[in-house]
Write an enzyme that holds these catalytic residues in place. Structure first.
Site, PDB file in Angstrom:
ATOM      1  N   ARG A 111    -140.777  12.814  -8.224  1.00 56.01           N
ATOM      2  CA  ARG A 111    -141.716  13.856  -7.949  1.00 56.01           C
ATOM      3  C   ARG A 111    -141.107  14.962  -8.842  1.00 56.01           C
ATOM      4  O   ARG A 111    -140.071  15.593  -8.139  1.00 56.01           O
ATOM      5  CB  ARG A 111    -142.249  14.288  -6.634  1.00 56.01           C
ATOM      6  CG  ARG A 111    -143.034  15.599  -6.491  1.00 56.01           C
ATOM      7  CD  ARG A 111    -143.397  15.614  -5.249  1.00 56.01           C
ATOM      8  NE  ARG A 111    -144.685  14.705  -4.810  1.00 56.01           N
ATOM      9  CZ  ARG A 111    -145.370  14.830  -3.900  1.00 56.01           C
ATOM     10  NH1 ARG A 111    -145.428  15.946  -2.876  1.00 56.01           N
ATOM     11  NH2 ARG A 111    -146.374  14.025  -3.697  1.00 56.01           N
ATOM     12  N   ARG A 148    -152.218   4.568   1.117  1.00 49.34           N
ATOM     13  CA  ARG A 148    -151.400   4.785   0.136  1.00 49.34           C
ATOM     14  C   ARG A 148    -150.077   3.781   0.127  1.00 49.34           C
ATOM     15  O   ARG A 148    -149.745   3.423  -0.722  1.00 49.34           O
ATOM     16  CB  ARG A 148    -150.755   6.222   0.378  1.00 49.34           C
ATOM     17  CG  ARG A 148    -151.185   7.385   0.112  1.00 49.34           C
ATOM     18  CD  ARG A 148    -151.664   7.754  -1.257  1.00 49.34           C
ATOM     19  NE  ARG A 148    -150.384   7.855  -2.071  1.00 49.34           N
ATOM     20  CZ  ARG A 148    -149.819   9.332  -2.272  1.00 49.34           C
ATOM     21  NH1 ARG A 148    -150.104  10.136  -1.560  1.00 49.34           N
ATOM     22  NH2 ARG A 148    -148.507   9.046  -2.874  1.00 49.34           N
TER      23      ARG A 148
END
Ligand code: CP
Ligand code: NVA
Length: 303
Positions: free
Chosen positions: A102, A288
């Site tokens: 990320r 997820r």
């Protein structure tokens, strides 16, 4: 080697394979677990905070029998500018089998990925969030059946989630209506790409037009982690795009509400909608885990 960086870069058939496999992973969870990744290591690098992405990837890898190493960039030489991206990427390629990253800037993500010798997954950049949208596709289909030709409405900021949603609208062939102020339209390049693929995309200033008879209404925080903007000015522009009970009434009666979370309750969405019967936000977060498993297995060529 397969990276998972953007939805538009993966073939339609592979995207479908990932979703179908995720559904299977979810079904199998109560049975004896298959542990295909017993000797594999996922390295997670998070430049920004995360709850869902970090934990769902960690659970996914562990449920597949693998292990996880979490690297806080500030604790590595790379993160404080004491070692080059190239050298760091080469070293991580020796230690791990796959990376989840990320980063604030998408171009830094791409730069890192170029030096890596193992697959990399985009865990959110300022540009896109493909793993989230894959979970949203799975969630939609779990509740409403095949997404092809359904109408999805997006209200609010034309941000990274909207970017991946636009890509998905082409790859999964659904109608997408985006309502946003003209200053906050999604990335122009991706709109052009979608139009070149004859997508069923509508961009309007009118939230009612976007939501009308839709099967799903989606939104996201008005201020993203990578936003360096005048927050009050942005909030003012987005005020008419709040998802509340009144706007939900323009959607189909059985429409669902989705939000990637974290939410800023009272801003982009009211409590009534977040906690209401149409809300699918908790299922989105749960799914997820299964989509991450499937994405990891796809990158490592297990599916
Ligand atoms: N939706 C999502 O990616 O949440 P996190 O920022 O908590 O990972
Ligand atoms: N648009 C949000 C998504 C968080 C999951 C952000 O970038 O902060």
């Amino acid at each position: 080697m397969s990276n998972f960086i953007n939805i538009s870069e993966v073939s339609k058939s592979d995207l479908r394979k990932i979703i179908n496999h995720a559904k299977l992973e979810k079904k199998n969870i109560s049975k004896k677990l298959n542990k295909p990744l017993a000797d594999k290591i996922l390295i997670i690098i998070l430049e920004n905070p995360s709850l869902r992405t970090r934990i769902s990837f960690e659970l996914a890898m562990k449920q597949l029998g693998g292990d996880v190493i979490i690297l806080n960039p500030k604790e590595s030489h790379f993160g404080i500018g004491n070692e080059s991206t190239e050298d760091t990427a080469k070293i991580l390629s020796k230690y791990g089998n796959i990376v989840l990253m990320r980063t604030e800037k998408h171009k830094n993500f791409l730069n890192f990925s170029r030096h890596l010798k193992i697959p990399i997954i985009n865990g959110l950049t300022n540009l896109s969030h493909p793993c989230q949208i894959m979970s949203d596709i799975m969630t939609f289909e779990e509740l409403k059946g095949p997404i092809a030709n359904k109408k999805i409405a997006w209200l609010g900021d034309g941000n990274n989630i909207a970017y991946s949603l636009i890509e998905a609208s082409v790859q999964f062939n659904f109608q997408l209506s985006i309502a946003c102020p003209k200053q906050l339209k999604p990335n122009n390049k991706i709109i052009k790409w979608a139009k070149s693929k004859k997508s069923k995309i509508l961009i309007t200033k009118d939230p009612k037009e976007a939501v009308k008879l839709s099967d799903c209404v989606m939104t996201d925080k008005w201020i993203s982690m990578s936003d360096r903007v005048n927050k009050n000015k942005k909030r003012k522009l987005l005020k008419p795009y709040q998802v509340n009970k009144k706007i939900m009434n323009y959607a189909k009666k059985d429409a669902i509400f989705m939000h990637c979370l974290p939410a800023n309750r009272g801003e982009e969405v009211t409590d009534e909608v977040m906690d209401g019967k149409q809300s699918a936000v908790w299922l989105e977060a749960l799914n997820r885990i299964h989509v991450q498993k499937s994405i990891i297995e796809w990158c490592l060529k297990y599916i």
